[in-house]
Design an enzyme around this catalytic site. Structure first.
Site, PDB file in Angstrom:
ATOM      1  CG  HIS A   1      -5.197   3.962   0.352  1.00 22.97           C
ATOM      2  ND1 HIS A   1      -4.712   2.685   0.221  1.00 22.97           N
ATOM      3  CD2 HIS A   1      -6.417   3.963  -0.252  1.00 22.97           C
ATOM      4  CE1 HIS A   1      -5.600   1.946  -0.432  1.00 22.97           C
ATOM      5  NE2 HIS A   1      -6.642   2.699  -0.732  1.00 22.97           N
TER       6      HIS A   1
ATOM      7  CB  SER B   1      -9.302   0.796  -0.641  1.00 23.58           C
ATOM      8  OG  SER B   1      -8.436   0.900  -1.721  1.00 23.58           O
TER       9      SER B   1
ATOM     10  CG  ASP C   1      -2.289   0.580   0.957  1.00 26.26           C
ATOM     11  OD1 ASP C   1      -2.313   1.763   0.566  1.00 26.26           O
ATOM     12  OD2 ASP C   1      -3.319  -0.103   1.128  1.00 26.26           O
TER      13      ASP C   1
END
Length: 741
Positions: free
Chosen positions: A163, A523, A89
């Site tokens: 994220h 996600s 990620d």
């Protein structure tokens, strides 16, 4: 050696050697050199690198973990003990309380894990702390492409986006971390497996996403280091033209080798919904996760002086109770008419508005297209209102394309977004009209007050499939031919999820500088499954990735909290949102049920040889391509790809009658199962035998025969249910489209 023999020194740059999962390397060179390399003896395939993107917390209670699952593993302070989850990620913010190691039992070493910890080049501090057990970054391809900017991308595992911290916290964040934003506590956050270890493999960056060469290097390293589970909230930007097959490209082939090595892989299904064939996760060895809306909704309201109440959203405190305030439109309080070019009505710049006229009033702003594209943000509106000493703000949606999704945003002062265009124009439109420059408006007529939007409303109509969640059918090639394999596999929460954020993350303009963010996407769904898989792996350390995936799928639920069939958000003809009855193309086998998955009764086993057989029997696949990617010849076929032993059955082209077989293995005590099947009347379904008894550890075959009765031109759905005498219930979806002979 090969590069040195073919090219002059300095005319190319080797980026990575892939040593563990695929035998290859990545290199930066010219198109002519790539052609030379393609023709060189011993080179099996040359692929041009391509881009990937990120597929943008109350969920433990919603999923029943604190009462139903964590106690079986020794409580939340042991849930996921010694399981390592690898995150490919955007990195991690290591100082976040969700990843702290100081308020838990000390973490011992994990002997099987051998990943390294990079040192932060700025602070010279280690990224690891026992909870975070490995941290590395991969950016060679990004640098070679000229996309990497060390000032904002950080040449370290530091999360410059938000994220990566968010997904890691969903799967494995500490339990009971207060989610505080603007002084309000929205609840306590916890990962699915709060005691699991986090291994960070940063390969995504905030402005451009990432490159497959970096992502493959990260996965290659993660598996070599000894992760148990991989969480991938990443998908390819667009289909690769060079490979004909969705299942065979460097990315999926690397993941096949990871699964062969015993690593469970959860991947986000994609955010291209609600349209069919929008998945970006295709292969049977991967668990492809769709996104659901859970039971929490945030609502707020604006009370107008004339007694009208306008519904809206805004995670904000209310204005002073029993008091109303004058509403002042931004356009009416401009300091100078020349600033019109800045579109002042979106309230992004306090310096162009007259503070004397705004102070003590409610500031009315217009929600324009700038908010949709991210050049304006609600956070900035609240900062403007605060700077001008307004008591609060109202954002009225002026005109946006139908079907635009609005998410509630936390703000520190009273504030509300009125999303219904027709209502906001009827009641607030006269205020939003352009100012009259002749006699500058002096008297403001509208008055109102803003309600409290901080408390969520819990709904029984959950879960539902989120509008954006990518839908099936699955495709086997890039001319979008239907595959004989169901995707997505499973549904998990992925809408408005609170979790950790990186204070230097800029992925979401409304959360810049915050420690937590509430965001949506498949996600967010994938790490829910990665964390729950860690709980299964902790309880059943010897289970294969296919066994874990099978347990999650066969025990999942197809009903919502009110006991009705799951619904999916979909666009109506007017492009407004509506709810329709969901199908396996929306949710796969159903919504995850962690408690039941711990004890599934039966599992559907599959391993590397089975996946090879699936590839070898998929029509239209070049067997040389299979050998190039897997180094294995097609010695055995399973007759038809739908014979792969998955916990679902899909026949995209059912002509006449077809029989498929499945093998189940008993992972509980001796039990007798009765097998029943139901299907849409256009297709007849029969199972054989109708019952079977399995001793512990025993495996038994059963067959399913489907016959096309009428040709509808659409897919028909059904289900096979196996009810056990000891209370286990195993169900698998059946999907087929019938054709005349």
């Amino acid at each position: 050696m090969l590069l040195g023999m073919l090219f002059e020194r300095g005319s190319y740059k080797k980026l990575y050697s892939y040593k563990h999962l695929i035998n290859g390397f990545s290199v930066h060179l010219s198109p002519e050199q790539a052609e030379t390399l393609r023709r060189a003896p011993g080179v099996k395939s040359v692929e041009r690198d391509w881009k990937v993107r990120r597929l943008t917390t109350h969920t433990p209670q919603f999923l029943g973990l604190p009462t139903g699952v964590w106690p079986t593993g020794g409580g939340f302070d042991r849930a996921g003990e010694d399981i390592v989850i690898g995150f490919v990620d955007s990195g991690i913010y290591p100082l976040h309380p969700s990843f702290a190691a100081y308020h838990t039992d000390p973490y011992g070493p994990v002997p099987k894990y051998r990943g390294k910890c990079e040192i932060d080049p700025d602070t010279k501090r280690d990224f690891c702390n026992g909870k975070i057990i490995g941290a590395q970054h991969f950016a060679e391809a990004a640098k070679a492409a000229g996309a990497f900017n060390p000032a904002i991308d950080f040449a370290s595992p530091m999360d410059g986006d938000g994220h990566g911290s968010h997904t890691a916290a969903i799967a494995a964040g500490n339990n009971g971390i207060p989610v505080r934003v603007h002084g309000h506590e929205f609840g306590k956050a916890s990962g699915m497996a709060p005691r699991a270890r986090i291994a960070v493999y940063k390969a995504l960056y905030r402005l451009f996403g990432g490159f497959v060469a970096d992502v493959v290097a990260a996965i290659d390293q993660a598996v070599h280091d000894g992760v148990d589970i991989l969480s991938l909230s990443v998908g390819p930007n667009s289909p690769q033209a060079t490979t004909k097959t969705t299942f065979l490209n460097p990315f999926d082939a690397t993941l096949l080798a990871a699964v062969k090595a015993g690593v469970f892989v959860a991947q986000a299904a994609g955010n291209g919904g609600p349209f069919p064939k929008t998945l970006v996760s295709y292969s049977p060895w991967i668990a492809s996760v769709a996104a659901a809306i859970d039971d929490r909704r945030y609502k707020n309201h604006l009370n107008l002086g004339n007694g009208k109440i306008l519904a809206g959203m805004g995670l904000s405190p209310s204005t002073h109770p029993n008091q109303t305030y004058t509403m002042v439109a931004a356009n009416d309080v401009l300091l100078d008419s020349s600033v019109m070019k800045y579109s002042p009505s979106d309230c992004q710049r306090p310096e162009v508005l007259n503070k004397n006229l705004v102070e003590g009033n409610i500031l009315l702003c217009g929600y324009s297209f700038n908010f949709v594209v991210g050049t304006a943000s609600i956070k900035k509106v609240s900062e403007t209102a605060k700077a001008l000493r307004a008591v609060g703000f109202v954002l009225a949606v002026e005109n946006v394309s139908p079907g635009t999704k609005f998410d509630p945003v936390p703000v520190g002062i009273p504030g509300i977004l009125i999303t219904d265009v027709s209502k906001s124009m009827v009641y607030l439109g006269s205020l939003l009209l352009l100012p009259d420059w002749t006699g500058r408006v002096k008297s403001f007529k509208a008055i109102g007050s803003i309600g409290d939007g901080l408390m969520p409303i819990l709904h029984k109509s959950a879960p539902q499939v989120a509008l954006f969640s990518a839908r099936g059918p699955n495709i086997k090639d890039y001319s979008f031919q239907d595959a004989d394999l169901l995707k997505p596999d499973i549904l998990a929460p992925g809408s408005l999820i609170w979790a950790a954020w990186s204070p230097n993350g800029t992925d979401e303009p409304n959360y810049v500088g915050e420690g937590f963010a509430m965001i949506s996407g498949t996600s967010m769904a994938a790490p829910h499954i990665a964390g729950i898989a860690a709980l299964l792996k902790q309880k059943h350390p010897h289970w294969s990735p296919a066994a874990i995936k099978s347990a999650l799928m066969t025990t999942s639920t197809k009903l919502d909290r009110a006991g009705r069939p799951l619904q999916a958000q979909q666009y109506s003809e007017t492009e407004a949102m509506k709810l329709v009855t969901a199908t396996p193309f929306d949710y796969g086998s159903g919504h995850v049920n962690p408690r039941a998955a711990l004890d599934p009764g039966l599992i559907f086993h599959a391993g590397y040889e089975d996946y090879l057989g699936f590839l070898c029997s998929t029509p239209g696949i070049d067997i040389h391509e299979i050998k190039n990617y897997t180094n294995s010849p097609c010695n055995h076929t399973m007759g038809h790809p739908s014979n792969l032993n998955t916990p679902s059955i899909t026949i995209s082209h059912l002509v006449g009658t077809q029989t498929v077989t499945r093998t189940v293995t008993n992972v509980a005590e001796e039990e007798t199962y009765v097998i029943t099947a139901r299907m849409h009347p256009s297709i007849a379904i029969e199972t054989n035998p109708s019952a079977m008894t399995l001793k512990p550890g025993a495996s038994r075959k059963f067959s399913v025969t489907l016959t096309a009765r009428s040709v509808t031109g659409t897919y028909s759905f059904g289900e096979i249910t196996m009810k056990g005498s000891r209370g286990h219930k195993v169900s698998i979806p059946v999907v087929a489209m019938g054709y005349w002979r």
